[in-house]
Design a protein around this motif. Structure first.
Motif, short mmCIF file in Angstrom:
data_model
loop_
_atom_site.label_atom_id
_atom_site.label_comp_id
_atom_site.label_asym_id
_atom_site.label_seq_id
_atom_site.Cartn_x
_atom_site.Cartn_y
_atom_site.Cartn_z
N ALA A 277 -4.95 2.46 2.92
CA ALA A 277 -4.34 3.63 2.27
C ALA A 277 -5.35 4.77 2.20
O ALA A 277 -5.01 5.93 2.45
CB ALA A 277 -3.85 3.26 0.88
N ALA A 289 0.04 6.10 3.71
CA ALA A 289 -0.82 5.79 2.56
C ALA A 289 0.04 5.37 1.37
O ALA A 289 -0.26 4.38 0.68
CB ALA A 289 -1.66 7.01 2.20
N ASP A 292 1.42 1.82 1.87
CA ASP A 292 0.42 0.78 1.58
C ASP A 292 0.25 0.59 0.08
O ASP A 292 0.15 -0.55 -0.41
CB ASP A 292 -0.92 1.15 2.22
#
Length: 311
Positions: A277, A289, A292
């Motif tokens: 991320a 990001a 994640d």
């Protein structure tokens, strides 16, 4: 509100209250939408409905047994959750493993080639023309002893060390002393003459040296030693630590490669997801990001690093 929280909030807005119903869930065939419904139900924002959550999980499992929304953490086994025979067996196995490990370590000390491989291609101590083993050269005196017991090999926490390092730099307002240029350390170790137990110990030994370098803010040297460890045996811990060192060096593509290897070896690894991320964010891929971070919070809803992330 950070990017992740905004993403979750937007997803919840798309689920009308009337869809949080047995009848609607039963006829819904859209896996992605069912996952959104399940997230809303689990959040408790619209009330607590354990039976409805279970019904939604069962229906989702029929449509997509591999759905990430179904992932749950298994509680840690304790003496209370196991039978007496099972617990005694675990205790006996652990005791046997400890005894075998001690015997293996003792035998390795009698093997000259192990020490030769360990000290292979070690660079000269800074400011000296003579080469000595790293075990004799103190890089930065510290009250914390390096892990020596096999049970402590994976206790080194890179994130915690980063916080301490960043905190010390703010207090002293001085740049950390690190090597200029890449360290002259061979990153591949020839272990053709070693047994598997010897390889395991040597890989852990090289990773420990990477941890020592990381603690001294010497990230390039840390990468080199983590690479030596990985050339012996591929482990999640070494890939994770090397990824964090690459992040400190802002080598984003190298860090991404290591994060991907972590998640190939152990899908859903929390540290691997958090590091990926971070890399996604610095490479401008904010949606990935956020995804994640969402996966991290599915596994660990109270994970502070994911909750406070800026996306």
């Amino acid at each position: 509100m950070d990017l992740f929280k905004e993403t979750i909030a937007d997803s919840r807005k798309k689920v009308p209250v009337e869809h949080l119903d047995y009848g609607y869930i039963e006829i819904c065939k859209d896996v992605k939408y069912l996952e959104k419904i399940l997230r809303v139900l689990r959040s408790g924002d619209e009330g607590i409905y354990p039976k409805l959550i279970e019904f939604c999980e069962n229906h989702l499992e029929k449509l997509d047994p591999k759905s990430r929304a179904l992932w749950k953490e298994n509680p840690v086994s304790t003496a209370a959750s196991l039978s007496k025979d099972e617990w005694n067996q675990i205790a006996d196995d652990l005791k046997m493993w400890q005894e075998e490990t001690k015997k293996t370590e003792a035998s390795l000390k009698q093997v000259p080639i192990f020490e030769d491989v360990t000290n292979e291609n070690i660079p000269p101590v800074r400011g000296s023309n003579h080469s000595v083993p790293l075990t004799q050269a103190k890089r930065n005196p510290s009250k914390r002893a390096l892990p020596r017991d096999p049970r402590e090999w994976d206790k080194f926490d890179v994130e915690e060390e980063c916080k301490k390092i960043d905190g010390n730099m703010k207090e002293t307002d001085q740049a950390a002393a690190i090597n200029a240029g890449a360290p002259n350390i061979k990153t591949n170790v020839n272990t053709s003459l070693l047994t598997q137990p010897e390889k395991l110990l040597l890989a852990a030994h090289e990773k420990d040296k990477g941890n020592e370098a990381f603690r001294a803010n010497d990230y390039e040297e840390a990468v080199a030693y983590y690479s030596r460890s990985l050339s012996i045996i591929h482990t999640v811990a070494a890939y994770n630590n090397r990824a964090q060192a690459e992040i400190k060096l802002e080598h984003w593509h190298n860090a991404m490669r290591d994060c991907q290897r972590v998640l190939e070896l152990e899908p859903g690894n929390v540290k691997g997801l958090l590091r990926r991320a971070t890399v996604h964010k610095h490479m401008g891929d904010f949606e990935q990001a956020a995804e994640d971070l969402r996966m991290v919070l599915q596994k660990e809803p109270q994970n502070t690093a994911a909750l406070v992330s800026d996306g």
